[in-house]
Scaffold this motif. Structure first.
Motif, PDB file in Angstrom:
ATOM      1  N   ARG A 238      30.042  30.585  29.790  1.00 51.14           N
ATOM      2  CA  ARG A 238      29.598  31.711  28.932  1.00 51.14           C
ATOM      3  C   ARG A 238      29.569  30.976  27.240  1.00 51.14           C
ATOM      4  O   ARG A 238      28.955  31.523  26.315  1.00 51.14           O
ATOM      5  N   GLY A 241      26.359  30.222  26.229  1.00 50.42           N
ATOM      6  CA  GLY A 241      25.443  31.267  26.452  1.00 50.42           C
ATOM      7  C   GLY A 241      24.863  31.504  27.487  1.00 50.42           C
ATOM      8  O   GLY A 241      23.871  32.078  27.740  1.00 50.42           O
ATOM      9  N   GLU A 243      24.936  33.746  30.852  1.00 54.28           N
ATOM     10  CA  GLU A 243      25.352  34.953  31.564  1.00 54.28           C
ATOM     11  C   GLU A 243      24.978  35.142  33.230  1.00 54.28           C
ATOM     12  O   GLU A 243      25.247  35.810  33.686  1.00 54.28           O
ATOM     13  N   ARG A 368      20.521  38.038  28.746  1.00 56.83           N
ATOM     14  CA  ARG A 368      20.449  36.852  29.293  1.00 56.83           C
ATOM     15  C   ARG A 368      21.275  36.895  30.913  1.00 56.83           C
ATOM     16  O   ARG A 368      21.680  35.859  31.329  1.00 56.83           O
TER      17      ARG A 368
END
Length: 647
Positions: A238, A241, A243, A368
């Protein structure tokens, strides 16, 4: 253009100009994930397989083969350019001769051409140790004592003859730590970016790998808890970035009976999840126990190890009754609950390239995250005319397989024995296998001479007797058994070990066959035994009390037919060892000798002596039965069957 810009600038003040505005950007898109597990170097078809266990054997199509897998993958990819091919382990190890003779380089080369990008390590990735796994990852020829092995670097699927490119895909080992460095042996995860959205694939094997692999194969390595490993990686992903998280794990389960239905046969469909992969006693399967502890960030689990096919997702098939007409697709939500109770799709694709898992996932460009998952298992059907035509148009993978087949055929086709009837590796109710009996006798024969160990009995682990045993499909009997047939049953290259055990240790190791007894794991593992030893076990007994009777009859198995050379000795009577300190020379393979499959009693053996490789012992023993007049008859009374009895 100006009108559109004007409309955009006035959008907050006016409701007009709607028809002139640009189309809103897409907030989601679909990616195709193609997965499979337990390839085990099956470049050629492993035989027939049905979409359902209720499909009659005669109606099951031939499946698998590297060129067919590649063609199916290509067809799936053609429907969506955003795709990735992944695996859940055991792509190498326990492989047919066409791959094993060449150190599993053919397996890697065909996997490259199939298009694999990420694969979790499985237990068989460690059969030959971490250094050999790294060689297969990075490329280069196999050497022994500094000399290149002649069967390495054939290069039929590499850049040039005389070379081996190594895996173009990445093996992932999130829960395997190199003790010397404190780091994972191979990368913990891989990441692929689709339209700017990152998807992470965490790959790992079962934490129990050291218990089912030769200890030298896992020397210097530690195997961590699967769920703990994934959960610890989530914050790290995470922070990048990420997910969208997929777990590739070499652990699995089996479809079982449907809860609440009486007289329900144990059946399954490749897209079913009968019994929600719970054990028949209602407890969680190994894979279910892992998933129920996973962080909610995990969106999909692709599993393996058990060689089972299942699809635990939104709509799965329950097979009820005795024919395909009773197969029903449930509308109920399915999957396995994670640590917060959310249902997570879990899949597996059988083994040996029989099935591919095709998963369409929807990714959100806003969050995402994976917002929808739709898996289906697809049979790699060799009778599909469109696929056959595709292979004819692009025979690259087929040519690689053909080249290795030609290279291995002189050895594979050599006749080593005549057998009168098939001997499968399917155990009877007591746990005895026809194929296991033969292998145990062969290992005793190889170590019975005094100079080779002086063994008087031998044991063989059931898991090491590979499918289909000495039961070749589609042939008539008597049958001329080939080296290739034998190697299929004994592909590991284990060496034999002879040791001295007391009668008490023999009783203890026989008790150790049963789940959770004397250090055994959660599975019952009935050993196969040579003709000199017989025993009876009681299913109702507890740890230490299951072995009721055991007897030893000195037998010379190096001659045809085997000859009893002494009177029968009673080792155990009424559960009591009769002469606890009396000693016997016992042969096992090096996997068992070092505590493999939970048989820790063998670690206490003394006067240990190494011996031949298992396949060499087997072929030498079968050589006694090469002539038609001395064909091996598994039903011959002199073989002293049954050797294992159950009360």
């Amino acid at each position: 253009m100006k009108i559109r810009l004007l409309c955009a600038s006035l959008a907050l003040a006016f409701a007009g100009c709607a028809t002139a505005q640009t189309t809103a950007p897409k907030t989601s898109f679909t990616v195709k994930i193609i997965g499979f597990n337990d390839y085990h170097g099956n470049l050629e078809t492993p035989g027939t397989f049905g979409v359902n266990t209720l499909v009659p054997t005669a109606n099951r199509p031939a499946v698998g083969g590297a060129e067919y897998m590649a063609a199916y993958v290509a067809r799936m990819k053609a429907t969506n350019p955003l795709s990735v091919v992944v695996g859940a382990g055991d792509y190498i190890g326990a492989t047919p001769l066409i791959s094993a003779l060449f150190f599993d380089e053919p397996a890697v080369e065909t996997l490259n051409k199939i298009g694999v990008e990420f694969n979790a390590v499985g237990n068989h990735e460690f059969d030959k140790g971490k250094d050999e796994l790294k060689r297969l990852q990075n490329g280069g020829c196999k050497t022994t004592h500094g000399v290149q092995e002649p069967n390495s670097c054939r290069g039929f699927g590499s850049a040039a003859p005389g070379s081996f490119d190594g895996a173009k895909f990445k093996w992932l080992s999130a829960n395997v730590v190199d003790n010397a460095t404190g780091k994972t042996l191979l990368p913990a995860y891989g990441v692929k970016v689709f339209n700017g959205v990152k998807v992470a694939f965490i790959g790992m094997t079962l934490k129990g790998t050291p218990g089912i692999v030769t200890p030298t194969g896992v020397a210097g390595l530690s195997f961590q808890d699967e769920a703990d490993t994934v959960n610890a990686l989530v914050p790290r992903l995470r922070a990048q970035g990420i997910e969208s998280i997929v777990v590739l794990v070499h652990q699995g389960g089996f479809q079982n009976v449907v809860t609440g239905l009486s007289n329900q046969p144990t059946t399954s469909d490749i897209n079913g999840c009968t019994g929600d992969l719970k054990n028949t006693d209602g407890t969680d399967s190994d894979i279910r126990a892992i998933v129920k502890r996973l962080d909610n960030a995990v969106d999909l689990v692709i599993s393996g190890h058990t060689h089972a096919a299942y699809n635990c997702s939104a709509n799965t098939i329950d097979v009820r009754g005795t024919n395909l007409a009773n197969a029903v697709t449930t509308a109920r939500p399915n999957g396995m609950p994670n640590k917060v109770g959310r249902l997570v799709p879990v899949t597996s694709s059988s083994a040996f390239g029989r099935v591919l898992t095709e998963v369409d996932v929807t990714l959100s460009t806003v969050t995402r995250d994976i917002t929808a998952v739709s898996p289906r298992n697809v049979l790699v059907d060799r009778t599909d005319p469109a696929i056959t035509a595709a292979i004819a148009a692009n025979p690259e993978v087929k040519n690689v397989v053909s080249a290795y087949k030609a290279a291995v055929s002189p050895l594979a086709n050599a006749v080593i024995a005549t057998i009168t009837s098939p001997m499968s590796n399917t155990a009877n109710a007591a746990g005895e296998m026809e194929a296991g009996d033969l292998i145990a006798d062969a290992q005793l024969a190889a170590t019975q001479p005094a100079s080779l160990g002086g063994a008087v009995m031998a044991f063989m682990n059931a898991g090491g007797v590979r499918n289909p045993g000495f039961a070749v499909a589609g042939v008539s009997y008597p049958y001329n058994l080939t080296y290739g047939d034998a190697f299929t049953v004994q592909p590991f290259g284990n060496s034999l070990v002879t040791m001295t055990l007391t009668a008490q240790q023999l009783k203890d190791v026989l008790e150790q066959q049963f789940a959770n007894c004397n250090g055994q794991g959660s599975a019952t593992r009935i050993m196969q035994t040579a003709s000199s030893l017989k025993y009876t076990w009681n299913a109702a007994g507890t740890c230490g009390t299951r072995i009721v009777d055991a007897s030893f009859t000195p037998t010379d198995v190096t001659v045809v037919p085997p000859v009893v050379t002494g009177p029968t000795e009673i080792l155990v009577m009424g559960g009591v060892v009769q002469n606890p300190t009396k000693i016997y020379r016992v042969t096992v393979n090096n996997f068992m000798a070092t505590g493999g499959d939970g048989f820790g009693v063998f670690l206490g053996g003394t006067q240990v002596l190494g011996g031949a490789q298992d396949i060499d012992a087997l072929t030498a023993y079968l050589g006694l039965y090469k002539a038609a007049s001395t064909a091996y008859n598994p039903a011959a009374p002199v073989l002293a069957k049954p050797r294992i009895s159950k009360q």
